[in-house]
Scaffold this motif. Sequence first.
Motif, short mmCIF file in Angstrom:
data_model
loop_
_atom_site.label_atom_id
_atom_site.label_comp_id
_atom_site.label_asym_id
_atom_site.label_seq_id
_atom_site.Cartn_x
_atom_site.Cartn_y
_atom_site.Cartn_z
N ARG A 265 12.23 11.72 -2.52
CA ARG A 265 11.08 10.83 -2.30
C ARG A 265 11.06 9.73 -3.36
NH1 ARG A 265 4.80 12.67 -1.56
NH2 ARG A 265 4.47 11.60 -3.52
N GLY A 266 11.48 10.04 -4.57
CA GLY A 266 11.58 9.03 -5.62
C GLY A 266 12.64 7.99 -5.29
N ILE A 267 13.74 8.43 -4.71
CA ILE A 267 14.80 7.50 -4.29
C ILE A 267 14.27 6.60 -3.17
CG2 ILE A 267 17.06 7.34 -3.15
CD1 ILE A 267 17.75 10.00 -4.71
N LEU A 268 13.55 7.18 -2.22
CA LEU A 268 12.95 6.39 -1.14
C LEU A 268 12.00 5.34 -1.72
CD1 LEU A 268 12.65 5.89 1.89
CD2 LEU A 268 10.77 7.55 1.86
N LEU A 269 11.20 5.72 -2.69
CA LEU A 269 10.29 4.76 -3.33
C LEU A 269 11.09 3.62 -3.96
CD1 LEU A 269 7.57 3.73 -4.35
CD2 LEU A 269 7.74 5.40 -6.22
N SER A 270 12.21 3.93 -4.60
CA SER A 270 13.05 2.88 -5.20
C SER A 270 13.56 1.92 -4.12
CB SER A 270 14.23 3.49 -5.93
OG SER A 270 13.81 4.16 -7.07
N ILE A 271 13.97 2.46 -2.99
CA ILE A 271 14.44 1.62 -1.88
C ILE A 271 13.31 0.74 -1.37
CG2 ILE A 271 15.30 1.67 0.50
CD1 ILE A 271 16.83 4.27 -0.35
N TYR A 272 12.13 1.34 -1.19
CA TYR A 272 10.97 0.57 -0.74
C TYR A 272 10.63 -0.55 -1.74
CZ TYR A 272 9.60 3.92 2.96
OH TYR A 272 9.52 4.69 4.08
N LEU A 273 10.69 -0.25 -3.04
CA LEU A 273 10.40 -1.27 -4.05
C LEU A 273 11.43 -2.38 -4.00
CD1 LEU A 273 9.27 0.99 -7.03
CD2 LEU A 273 7.83 -0.64 -5.76
N ALA A 274 12.69 -2.04 -3.77
CA ALA A 274 13.74 -3.06 -3.66
C ALA A 274 13.48 -3.98 -2.46
CB ALA A 274 15.11 -2.41 -3.55
N ILE A 275 13.12 -3.39 -1.33
CA ILE A 275 12.82 -4.19 -0.14
C ILE A 275 11.60 -5.07 -0.40
CG2 ILE A 275 12.06 -4.07 2.28
CD1 ILE A 275 13.78 -1.47 2.47
N LEU A 276 10.60 -4.52 -1.06
CA LEU A 276 9.39 -5.28 -1.38
C LEU A 276 9.72 -6.47 -2.28
CD1 LEU A 276 6.32 -5.73 -1.45
CD2 LEU A 276 6.21 -4.01 -3.27
N LEU A 277 10.47 -6.23 -3.35
CA LEU A 277 10.80 -7.31 -4.29
C LEU A 277 11.68 -8.37 -3.62
CD1 LEU A 277 11.37 -5.23 -7.53
CD2 LEU A 277 9.41 -6.69 -6.98
N CYS A 278 12.63 -7.95 -2.81
CA CYS A 278 13.46 -8.92 -2.07
C CYS A 278 12.61 -9.73 -1.10
CB CYS A 278 14.58 -8.20 -1.31
SG CYS A 278 15.90 -7.57 -2.37
N SER A 279 11.68 -9.08 -0.44
CA SER A 279 10.82 -9.78 0.52
C SER A 279 9.96 -10.81 -0.19
CB SER A 279 9.93 -8.78 1.27
OG SER A 279 10.71 -7.93 2.06
N ILE A 280 9.42 -10.46 -1.35
CA ILE A 280 8.60 -11.41 -2.11
C ILE A 280 9.47 -12.59 -2.56
CG2 ILE A 280 7.33 -11.75 -4.28
CD1 ILE A 280 6.35 -8.78 -3.91
N TYR B 109 5.41 11.86 3.89
CA TYR B 109 6.72 11.80 3.22
C TYR B 109 7.19 13.13 2.65
CZ TYR B 109 6.20 6.76 3.49
OH TYR B 109 6.04 5.48 3.95
N GLY B 110 6.36 14.15 2.71
CA GLY B 110 6.72 15.43 2.15
C GLY B 110 6.34 15.52 0.68
N ALA B 111 6.65 16.66 0.10
CA ALA B 111 6.32 16.92 -1.30
C ALA B 111 7.08 15.96 -2.21
CB ALA B 111 6.65 18.36 -1.66
N GLU B 112 6.56 15.81 -3.41
CA GLU B 112 7.22 14.95 -4.40
C GLU B 112 8.54 15.59 -4.82
OE1 GLU B 112 6.18 12.73 -8.59
OE2 GLU B 112 4.62 13.88 -7.57
N PRO C 94 0.80 -1.23 0.00
CA PRO C 94 0.00 0.00 0.00
C PRO C 94 0.84 1.28 0.00
CG PRO C 94 -0.23 -1.15 2.10
CD PRO C 94 0.55 -2.05 1.19
N VAL C 95 1.99 1.27 0.67
CA VAL C 95 2.83 2.47 0.70
C VAL C 95 3.36 2.77 -0.70
CG1 VAL C 95 5.01 3.43 1.55
CG2 VAL C 95 3.42 2.37 3.15
N CYS C 96 3.93 1.77 -1.36
CA CYS C 96 4.47 1.98 -2.71
C CYS C 96 3.37 2.37 -3.69
CB CYS C 96 5.19 0.73 -3.20
SG CYS C 96 6.75 0.42 -2.35
N THR C 97 2.23 1.72 -3.59
CA THR C 97 1.10 2.05 -4.47
C THR C 97 0.67 3.49 -4.25
OG1 THR C 97 0.37 -0.25 -4.45
CG2 THR C 97 -1.25 1.40 -5.11
N SER C 98 0.59 3.89 -2.99
CA SER C 98 0.18 5.26 -2.67
C SER C 98 1.19 6.28 -3.17
CB SER C 98 -0.01 5.42 -1.16
OG SER C 98 -1.08 4.62 -0.71
N LEU C 99 2.48 5.97 -3.02
CA LEU C 99 3.51 6.89 -3.51
C LEU C 99 3.47 6.97 -5.04
CD1 LEU C 99 6.45 5.99 -1.10
CD2 LEU C 99 5.30 8.21 -1.27
N LEU C 100 3.29 5.83 -5.68
CA LEU C 100 3.22 5.82 -7.16
C LEU C 100 2.00 6.59 -7.67
CD1 LEU C 100 4.29 2.14 -7.84
CD2 LEU C 100 5.47 4.19 -8.68
#
Length: 116
Positions: free
Chosen positions: A41-56, A34-37, A18-24
């Motif tokens: 914030r885009g870098i943080l989203l990339s990190i979150y996506l990496a953690i998500l993909l690794c977790s899956i 998370y503050g303004a776009e 939900p966090v990545c979807t909301s940011l996207l």
Amino acid sequence: MRALIIASLGLNIAVLVPVCTSLLLKADWTVSAYGAETPARGILLSIYLAILLCSIGLLFKPSPAMVAALLLVQVIYKVTTPFTVGSLGNPVVITNLAIAAFHSLTLWSIWKQAAA
């Protein structure tokens, strides 16, 4: 140990989808959390996506050493967020600390098993 590994990976997935979807999708609530776009914030989203993909991926082959590496990095960055953000009141900081506590339990169980 295996149950905690699955729980930690599941927690990552349950939070990050939900966090990545909301940011996207640029959901309104993301600005207050998370503050303004910005590029940051885009870098943080990339990190979150990496953690998500690794977790899956690790959910399908939960190698304790690989899970420990992922969770250790997460615990370190989550515990340092109150200092880097400068606040304990931000909802992301509070959530990070709660997740870090849970992941620390999983890390302890992996370490305990490896030491046996």
